[in-house]
Design an enzyme around this catalytic site. Structure first.
Site, short mmCIF file in Angstrom:
data_model
loop_
_atom_site.label_atom_id
_atom_site.label_comp_id
_atom_site.label_asym_id
_atom_site.label_seq_id
_atom_site.Cartn_x
_atom_site.Cartn_y
_atom_site.Cartn_z
N SER A 69 0.86 -1.35 -0.05
CA SER A 69 0.02 0.09 -0.18
C SER A 69 0.91 1.31 -0.04
O SER A 69 1.49 1.47 -1.06
CB SER A 69 -0.95 -0.07 1.14
OG SER A 69 -2.01 1.20 1.21
N ASP A 285 -3.16 6.37 -3.18
CA ASP A 285 -1.92 5.85 -2.45
C ASP A 285 -1.46 4.88 -3.33
O ASP A 285 -2.00 4.42 -4.42
CB ASP A 285 -2.16 5.30 -0.98
CG ASP A 285 -2.95 3.77 -1.10
OD1 ASP A 285 -3.67 3.54 -1.95
OD2 ASP A 285 -3.02 3.08 0.03
N GLU A 380 -12.28 5.80 6.42
CA GLU A 380 -11.23 6.16 7.35
C GLU A 380 -10.83 7.48 6.93
O GLU A 380 -10.81 7.85 5.95
CB GLU A 380 -10.09 5.09 7.13
CG GLU A 380 -10.34 3.87 7.73
CD GLU A 380 -9.28 3.05 7.90
OE1 GLU A 380 -9.07 2.44 8.88
OE2 GLU A 380 -8.55 2.90 6.84
N ALA A 381 -10.49 8.53 8.02
CA ALA A 381 -10.03 9.81 7.72
C ALA A 381 -8.93 9.70 6.72
O ALA A 381 -8.82 10.64 5.76
CB ALA A 381 -9.64 10.33 8.94
N ASN A 382 -8.12 8.65 6.68
CA ASN A 382 -6.98 8.55 5.70
C ASN A 382 -7.43 8.38 4.10
O ASN A 382 -6.70 8.26 3.32
CB ASN A 382 -6.04 7.62 5.92
CG ASN A 382 -6.42 6.15 6.22
OD1 ASN A 382 -7.42 5.99 5.57
ND2 ASN A 382 -6.11 5.31 7.07
N ARG A 505 -3.12 4.31 20.56
CA ARG A 505 -3.43 2.81 20.19
C ARG A 505 -2.24 2.24 19.43
O ARG A 505 -1.49 2.59 18.58
CB ARG A 505 -4.66 2.77 19.19
CG ARG A 505 -4.65 3.37 18.02
CD ARG A 505 -5.90 2.83 17.21
NE ARG A 505 -5.37 1.63 16.31
CZ ARG A 505 -4.73 1.51 15.15
NH1 ARG A 505 -4.11 2.69 14.72
NH2 ARG A 505 -4.76 0.52 14.77
N GLY A 508 -1.73 -1.57 13.65
CA GLY A 508 -1.79 -2.94 13.23
C GLY A 508 -0.65 -3.06 12.19
O GLY A 508 -0.49 -4.28 11.65
N THR A 509 -0.20 -2.18 11.68
CA THR A 509 0.69 -2.38 10.32
C THR A 509 2.41 -2.14 10.65
O THR A 509 3.25 -2.20 9.72
CB THR A 509 0.17 -1.39 9.38
OG1 THR A 509 0.39 0.01 9.76
CG2 THR A 509 -1.16 -1.78 8.76
N ARG A 514 0.37 4.97 17.88
CA ARG A 514 0.02 6.06 17.34
C ARG A 514 -0.86 6.93 18.24
O ARG A 514 -2.00 6.44 18.71
CB ARG A 514 -0.94 5.90 15.70
CG ARG A 514 -0.09 5.17 14.97
CD ARG A 514 -0.98 5.47 13.50
NE ARG A 514 -0.76 4.15 12.64
CZ ARG A 514 0.37 4.06 12.11
NH1 ARG A 514 1.34 4.84 12.03
NH2 ARG A 514 0.60 3.15 11.17
P1 NG1 Z 1 -2.62 1.26 11.66
O1 NG1 Z 1 -0.99 0.99 11.33
O2 NG1 Z 1 -2.90 0.12 12.36
O3 NG1 Z 1 -2.67 2.58 12.41
C1 NG1 Z 1 -3.00 1.93 9.07
C2 NG1 Z 1 -4.14 3.20 9.19
C3 NG1 Z 1 -5.50 2.55 9.24
C4 NG1 Z 1 -5.68 1.41 7.96
C5 NG1 Z 1 -4.40 0.48 8.05
C6 NG1 Z 1 -4.35 -0.50 6.74
C7 NG1 Z 1 -4.03 5.14 10.18
C8 NG1 Z 1 -4.08 6.09 11.61
N1 NG1 Z 1 -4.03 4.04 10.31
O4 NG1 Z 1 -3.42 1.35 10.44
O5 NG1 Z 1 -6.51 3.48 9.06
O6 NG1 Z 1 -5.65 2.07 6.76
O7 NG1 Z 1 -3.19 1.37 8.12
O8 NG1 Z 1 -3.67 0.02 5.54
O9 NG1 Z 1 -4.35 6.10 9.09
ZN ZN Z 2 -3.74 1.06 0.17
#
Ligand code: NG1
Ligand code: ZN
Length: 552
Positions: A69, A285, A380-382, A505, A508-509, A514
């Protein structure tokens, strides 16, 4: 020792793809993701697991997407896509993590044995897996490992080559709905471009052609897809695409793309000069499943993120439902957000009395809750998100006999929207067409769109800590339960700022936690974020070398 008799090639092929020692893999919010050079064994094992998943689902086709991604070029990742284009079922994520971490062939086959027994899988059942990758160079070798995995379990593979994540999800859904009532579409990238562009044409039938849209393609696979889509849309929508270099892989997501502008809230270096005052542009992205817009407002950069896209979609779709003569008691819009949604966007829905849910980060959480609404909007805000139309709503839209030209038009537009918006997953290109169609209908420029609500200034801070697993949350990740008392101490700070809200929190990636903070004023939000980050560093002893200078 294995009880089940697996194909003879399984052991031999597993030996070819040994797991790197001392590395722990985890199937996180977006599948497995790490440095591409570490992933060979993971791809092999994911191939085997996807084959089993397909067998378990009576031969339905399962998808695999190889991408990292918005992450840097050297990273890569892989995720399994379930038959309707949705994310892999949660129980199987646990299997995926266990298989990826099996230290040797014997234990790997032992775990497979357990899965086959637990899930009562018939190994003689045929299985099919369709796979694709983004433009990362490591993808080529990883595909080879994946193919070995498919061969090892006797699954039939279909290679979609290089394509965007949402196109792969689309193809999976098309394959599995072919010949059924849903019949999602023609299972090819070409079928996808045609479906989207045909629907867009209906939506803008009476609208003037907008100015060329600047699209920052993050030097990723979205550039290739946009080029194809543009041919289908010419001349009703034209693009000025930028950051389209997919040959030089070091440029992928580098100083460009949706993540860059969302996290930094500034122009990507070679984009700002293309946008005159009052003009809009957007950014994808690296695998084209996220989209954010931006515009120039009296010289300044202004971001229109996933929250603003959701707000725009919610008012337009609500309007169409009202105009269509459909029963508004039964057919209405519900919105799903995460804790990262701006406080002002949450208020926007509350004042309009729209149904609203907040769920933990990760598309799978958003998607499942959105499915419960007649029309579920999640973003998601992103910038990752989509709009889901439930089957009863689709039935009502198709069955309703209009009694006026306004009703007929509204029903036609609802049908076109449902066709154009990717029902499987968030999709930057499909969302981009949705935004363009809505702006055209509402006679909105970016300024009018932006003024739906005034965003609270916010700050997202990445904090490297020694062990992120000690951070545990509740209330859709809005509050910490561990480390104990850290939440209370954070509250003591947050309460000092007008409309102050903050949470932390574990990612997860990535290997970090964060912190998100928002309040009424920019300078206060920054101050609050710095104080909170300092508190977290003090609490859990972050490595001083990784501590940004402003927090020392
Ligand atoms: P993590 O790394 O768990 O914050 C990020 C994005 C998620 C989601 C995942 C998967 C933020 C704050 N977090 O997750 O919204 O898009 O990557 O790509 O943007
Ligand atoms: Zn992506």
């Amino acid at each position: 020792m294995a009880q089940i008799s697996f194909p003879s090639q399984l052991k031999r092929l597993t030996e070819r793809h040994p797991k790197p020692a001392n590395y722990r893999f985890s199937y996180g919010t977006a599948g497995f993701r790490t440095n591409g050079s570490l992933l060979d064994s993971v791809l092999f094992r994911v191939g085997v697991l996807a084959g089993l998943r397909s067998k378990r689902l009576e031969g339905k086709t399962v998808g695999i997407m190889i991408t990292a991604s918005h992450n840097p070029e050297e990273d890569n990742g892989v995720k399994i896509v379930d038959p309707y284009g949705e994310m892999l079922e949660a129980d199987w994520e646990i299997y995926a993590t266990a298989l990826a971490n099996a230290p040797n062939t014997e234990m790997f086959i032992g775990f497979l044995d357990t899965i086959v027994c637990d899930q009562k899988i018939d190994l003689f059942q045929a299985s099919k897996v369709v796979y694709a990758r983004d433009t990362r160079p490591s993808g080529l070798l990883l595909v080879n490992a994946l193919r070995d995995g498919l061969d090892a379990i006797g699954a039939i593979g279909r290679d979609e080559g290089i394509c965007t994540t949402p196109i792969l999800h689309y193809i999976v859904r098309c394959i599995n709905t072919a010949g059924t009532r849903e019949n999602y579409g023609e299972a090819s990238a070409e079928g996808y471009y045609k479906k989207l562009s045909d629907a867009y044409r209906v939506l803008v039938e009476h609208q003037p052609t907008p100015p060329k849209l600047v699209v920052d393609c993050a030097n990723g696979v979205g550039a290739l897809a946009l080029q194809q889509l543009a041919q289908h849309l010419f001349p009703i929508l034209e693009f000025s695409s930028v950051n389209t270099d997919t040959e030089n892989s070091s440029l992928l997501n580098h100083d460009c793309g949706a993540d860059y502008v969302k996290t930094r809230q500034i122009w990507a270096p070679n984009v700002g000069n293309l946008i005159a005052d009052g003009e809009r542009g957007c950014a994808l992205d690296g695998d084209a499943d996220r989209l954010v817009y931006f515009y120039r407002d009296r010289g300044h950069f202004r971001l229109l993120d996933g929250d603003k896209i959701a707000a725009l979609a919610s008012i337009f779709i609500t309007q169409l439902i009202e105009q269509s003569g459909l029963d508004t008691e039964k057919i209405y819009v519900g919105v799903v957000q995460t804790a990262y949604a701006n406080g002002s966007s949450t208020k926007f829905y509350e004042t309009r009395k729209l149904a609203l849910e907040c769920v933990p980060t990760g598309v799978k959480h958003l998607h499942h809750v959105a499915e419960r609404f007649p029309i579920g909007i999640y973003f998601e805000a992103n910038g990752h998100g989509t709009v889901l139309f439930s089957q009863p709503v689709l039935d009502a839209i198709y069955e309703r006999e209009p009694i006026s030209p306004t009703q007929a038009a509204a029903l036609r537009y609802l049908k076109a929207l449902a066709n154009m918006i990717n029902q499987a997953v968030g999709d930057a290109l499909s969302d981009m067409l949705m935004v363009e169609a809505i702006l055209a209908h509402m006679k909105f420029g970016p300024v009018e769109w932006d003024s739906l609500y005034l965003e609270l200034p916010n700050r997202l801070v990445k904090i490297i800590v020694p062990d992120r697993s000690i951070f545990r949350t509740e209330d859709a990740e809005r509050r910490l339960v561990s480390p104990s008392e850290l939440q209370e101490r954070m509250d003591d700070i947050t309460f000092q700022y007008p409309q102050g809200r903050a949470f932390v929190r574990p990612s997860g990636t990535e290997d970090c936690v964060r912190l998100y903070a928002e309040s009424t004023h920019r300078y206060q939000t920054d101050e609050m974020a710095y104080r909170l980050a300092g508190l977290i560093y003090d609490e859990v002893g972050g490595d001083p070398a990784t501590r940004p200078p402003e927090f020392l």
